[in-house]
Design a protein around this motif. Structure first.
Motif, PDB file in Angstrom:
ATOM      1  N   GLY A  72       0.772  -1.237   0.000  1.00 46.40           N
ATOM      2  CA  GLY A  72       0.000   0.000   0.000  1.00 46.40           C
ATOM      3  C   GLY A  72       0.802   1.285   0.000  1.00 46.40           C
ATOM      4  N   PHE A  73       2.127   1.206   0.001  1.00 47.25           N
ATOM      5  CA  PHE A  73       2.939   2.424  -0.062  1.00 47.25           C
ATOM      6  C   PHE A  73       2.754   3.079  -1.433  1.00 47.25           C
ATOM      7  N   ASN A  74       2.661   4.407  -1.438  1.00 50.87           N
ATOM      8  CA  ASN A  74       2.369   5.103  -2.695  1.00 50.87           C
ATOM      9  C   ASN A  74       3.357   6.219  -3.030  1.00 50.87           C
ATOM     10  N   LYS A  75       4.540   6.175  -2.406  1.00 51.78           N
ATOM     11  CA  LYS A  75       5.623   7.079  -2.787  1.00 51.78           C
ATOM     12  C   LYS A  75       6.950   6.383  -2.493  1.00 51.78           C
ATOM     13  N   ILE A  76       7.890   6.504  -3.420  1.00 49.33           N
ATOM     14  CA  ILE A  76       9.223   5.918  -3.266  1.00 49.33           C
ATOM     15  C   ILE A  76      10.253   7.041  -3.358  1.00 49.33           C
ATOM     16  N   ILE A  77      11.166   7.097  -2.396  1.00 48.43           N
ATOM     17  CA  ILE A  77      12.287   8.041  -2.462  1.00 48.43           C
ATOM     18  C   ILE A  77      13.583   7.233  -2.471  1.00 48.43           C
ATOM     19  N   PHE A  78      14.395   7.439  -3.490  1.00 49.45           N
ATOM     20  CA  PHE A  78      15.722   6.843  -3.551  1.00 49.45           C
ATOM     21  C   PHE A  78      16.737   7.853  -3.016  1.00 49.45           C
ATOM     22  N   VAL A  79      17.520   7.453  -2.022  1.00 53.09           N
ATOM     23  CA  VAL A  79      18.641   8.271  -1.564  1.00 53.09           C
ATOM     24  C   VAL A  79      19.911   7.658  -2.138  1.00 53.09           C
ATOM     25  N   ILE A  80      20.560   8.394  -3.031  1.00 53.00           N
ATOM     26  CA  ILE A  80      21.747   7.883  -3.716  1.00 53.00           C
ATOM     27  C   ILE A  80      22.848   8.939  -3.671  1.00 53.00           C
ATOM     28  N   ARG A  81      23.998   8.614  -4.234  1.00 51.81           N
ATOM     29  CA  ARG A  81      25.066   9.585  -4.404  1.00 51.81           C
ATOM     30  C   ARG A  81      24.962  10.174  -5.804  1.00 51.81           C
TER      31      ARG A  81
ATOM     32  N   GLU B  62      11.668  16.103   0.822  1.00 47.94           N
ATOM     33  CA  GLU B  62      10.743  15.290   0.014  1.00 47.94           C
ATOM     34  C   GLU B  62       9.707  14.560   0.863  1.00 47.94           C
ATOM     35  N   ILE B  63       9.856  14.632   2.192  1.00 45.07           N
ATOM     36  CA  ILE B  63       9.000  13.823   3.070  1.00 45.07           C
ATOM     37  C   ILE B  63       7.939  14.709   3.722  1.00 45.07           C
ATOM     38  N   HIS B  64       6.680  14.433   3.412  1.00 48.89           N
ATOM     39  CA  HIS B  64       5.559  15.196   3.972  1.00 48.89           C
ATOM     40  C   HIS B  64       4.440  14.256   4.409  1.00 48.89           C
ATOM     41  N   GLU B  65       4.820  13.089   4.897  1.00 48.78           N
ATOM     42  CA  GLU B  65       3.857  12.068   5.257  1.00 48.78           C
ATOM     43  C   GLU B  65       4.558  11.004   6.100  1.00 48.78           C
ATOM     44  N   PRO B  66       3.808  10.073   6.689  1.00 46.81           N
ATOM     45  CA  PRO B  66       4.464   8.970   7.396  1.00 46.81           C
ATOM     46  C   PRO B  66       5.390   8.227   6.436  1.00 46.81           C
ATOM     47  N   PHE B  67       6.539   7.770   6.960  1.00 55.35           N
ATOM     48  CA  PHE B  67       7.481   7.104   6.060  1.00 55.35           C
ATOM     49  C   PHE B  67       8.200   5.961   6.738  1.00 55.35           C
ATOM     50  N   MET B  68       8.691   5.072   5.902  1.00 54.84           N
ATOM     51  CA  MET B  68       9.475   3.929   6.333  1.00 54.84           C
ATOM     52  C   MET B  68      10.838   3.997   5.680  1.00 54.84           C
ATOM     53  N   VAL B  69      11.860   3.585   6.407  1.00 59.43           N
ATOM     54  CA  VAL B  69      13.240   3.562   5.918  1.00 59.43           C
ATOM     55  C   VAL B  69      13.684   2.109   5.756  1.00 59.43           C
ATOM     56  N   ILE B  70      14.401   1.821   4.655  1.00 60.23           N
ATOM     57  CA  ILE B  70      15.028   0.503   4.498  1.00 60.23           C
ATOM     58  C   ILE B  70      16.409   0.668   3.869  1.00 60.23           C
ATOM     59  N   ASN B  71      17.223  -0.374   4.003  1.00 59.45           N
ATOM     60  CA  ASN B  71      18.478  -0.466   3.270  1.00 59.45           C
ATOM     61  C   ASN B  71      18.199  -0.975   1.857  1.00 59.45           C
ATOM     62  N   ALA B  72      19.000  -0.532   0.898  1.00 55.02           N
ATOM     63  CA  ALA B  72      18.804  -0.949  -0.489  1.00 55.02           C
ATOM     64  C   ALA B  72      19.210  -2.394  -0.731  1.00 55.02           C
ATOM     65  N   ASP B  73      20.156  -2.902   0.030  1.00 54.40           N
ATOM     66  CA  ASP B  73      20.726  -4.214  -0.276  1.00 54.40           C
ATOM     67  C   ASP B  73      20.261  -5.305   0.675  1.00 54.40           C
ATOM     68  N   ASP B  74      19.101  -5.095   1.331  1.00 52.28           N
ATOM     69  CA  ASP B  74      18.535  -6.098   2.225  1.00 52.28           C
ATOM     70  C   ASP B  74      17.169  -6.548   1.712  1.00 52.28           C
TER      71      ASP B  74
ATOM     72  N   ALA C 100       5.557  17.249   7.615  1.00 50.91           N
ATOM     73  CA  ALA C 100       6.819  16.537   7.793  1.00 50.91           C
ATOM     74  C   ALA C 100       6.827  15.874   9.167  1.00 50.91           C
ATOM     75  N   PRO C 101       7.319  14.643   9.279  1.00 54.96           N
ATOM     76  CA  PRO C 101       7.407  13.986  10.575  1.00 54.96           C
ATOM     77  C   PRO C 101       8.258  14.782  11.556  1.00 54.96           C
ATOM     78  N   VAL C 102       7.819  14.848  12.795  1.00 54.80           N
ATOM     79  CA  VAL C 102       8.563  15.562  13.834  1.00 54.80           C
ATOM     80  C   VAL C 102       9.956  14.955  14.012  1.00 54.80           C
ATOM     81  N   PHE C 103      10.080  13.663  13.769  1.00 55.67           N
ATOM     82  CA  PHE C 103      11.371  13.004  13.930  1.00 55.67           C
ATOM     83  C   PHE C 103      12.461  13.660  13.094  1.00 55.67           C
TER      84      PHE C 103
END
Length: 316
Positions: free
Chosen positions: A46-55, A115-127, A229-232
């Protein structure tokens, strides 16, 4: 439906993988990479936005290898895609002489703050985390929570070890009832052990660890009011300044601003609560080159068991 974001941290240099971009290594039957399965499972949940953090220096390769393809898939599903860039120099201080690598997972999340204006989840790319964790995290994020609440996918340590070398995990202590974390300790060089009867154990620098303890795999969830934006993120930014005042002077070339370390401190200071979302799924990832073959075999089995289609996105 409440908007929820998946933030994928993909800026790692991959030094243990021989300097290659390990996040872009093919592991599926049709050249899919681990991120493909993460994105599939997140959209399915059900996630409806993807953010890639890259170099910035890998942007071209990244877009060619996965970004353009994912944008096409997400476009058909109404899922937004955005990019953020983790930069060694984007810090509240001067870069120490000789420093060449970015500042860790905490900085990776900060790179995406605009880019974050909603609840969000963080993951590693290689897991690879498995489907259950995404479903649980999405269901948690769409419910209202206090600003100082965090959720963590709680993996079992023995299910997260590599056969090919030591790994780093946020080893957790949980309260009775296994519902909330009371401490997180970032622990390096955890190696898999197997006794004479075949029982899997773990040790870090020779010290035995409980193989059934919970660990953080950098799968965290942060609530927010819709459109805010999340307070965190404010806490993350404030603590980043403190990190440069206290930690960097002691170890300017290797100090890292890590989410498990920060969150562990917030728990001990009774500033945040962390809900455990338990998952029995087995983690796997390409930490070392030698891991790749086992990961490929694992995906073949998941496909043969019917968890995924051979054409991965055909069921979305």
């Amino acid at each position: 439906m409440k908007k929820t974001t998946l933030l994928i941290m993909a800026a790692g240099i991959g030094s243990r993988f021989g300097g290659g971009i390990k996040q872009l290594e093919p592991v599926g039957l049709h050249d899919e990479i681990i991120m493909d399965y993460s994105i599939h499972d997140a959209i399915e949940a059900g996630f409806n936005k993807i953010i890639f953090v890259i170099r910035k220096d890998i942007e071209s390769d990244f877009r060619e290898r996965i970004g353009n393809r994912i944008e096409a898939v997400c476009g058909k599903k109404g899922v937004e895609v955005a990019y953020a860039f983790q930069d060694l120099n984007d810090i509240p201080a001067e870069v120490p002489a000789g420093r060449t690598k970015p500042w860790g997972t905490g900085q990776a999340v900060l790179a995406a703050k605009d880019e974050i204006h909603e609840p969000f989840m963080v993951i590693n790319a290689d897991d690879y985390y498995g489907k259950e964790a995404y479903r649980q995290m999405h269901d948690w994020l769409v419910v209202d929570h206090a600003d100082n609440a965090i959720a963590m996918a709680g993996f079992i340590l023995k299910n997260t070890l590599s056969d090919n070398g030591g790994v780093t995990r946020g080893v957790c202590k949980v309260e009775e009832g296994h519902t909330h974390v009371i401490d997180v300790v970032e622990t390096g060089n955890i190696v898999k052990t197997v006794d004479e009867s075949g029982v899997v154990g773990a040790s870090a620098d020779g010290v035995k660890l409980d193989p059934d303890s919970y660990v953080s795999m950098n799968m965290w969830g942060f609530p927010a009011e819709e459109g805010c934006a999340p307070v965190f993120l404010k806490v993350l930014e404030e603590e980043f300044r403190t990190f440069f005042e206290k930690d960097v002077p002691e170890n300017p070339l290797k100090a890292e601003y890590l989410l498990p370390t920060l969150i562990g401190g917030l728990i001990r200071g009774e500033k945040y609560t962390v809900k455990v979302l338990e998952t029995k799924d087995k983690w796997f990832g390409v930490t070392y080159k030698e891991d790749k073959e086992a990961v490929m075999e694992s995906f073949k089995k998941l496909i043969s068991d019917g968890l995924y289609q051979e054409e991965l996105y055909s069921d979305l």
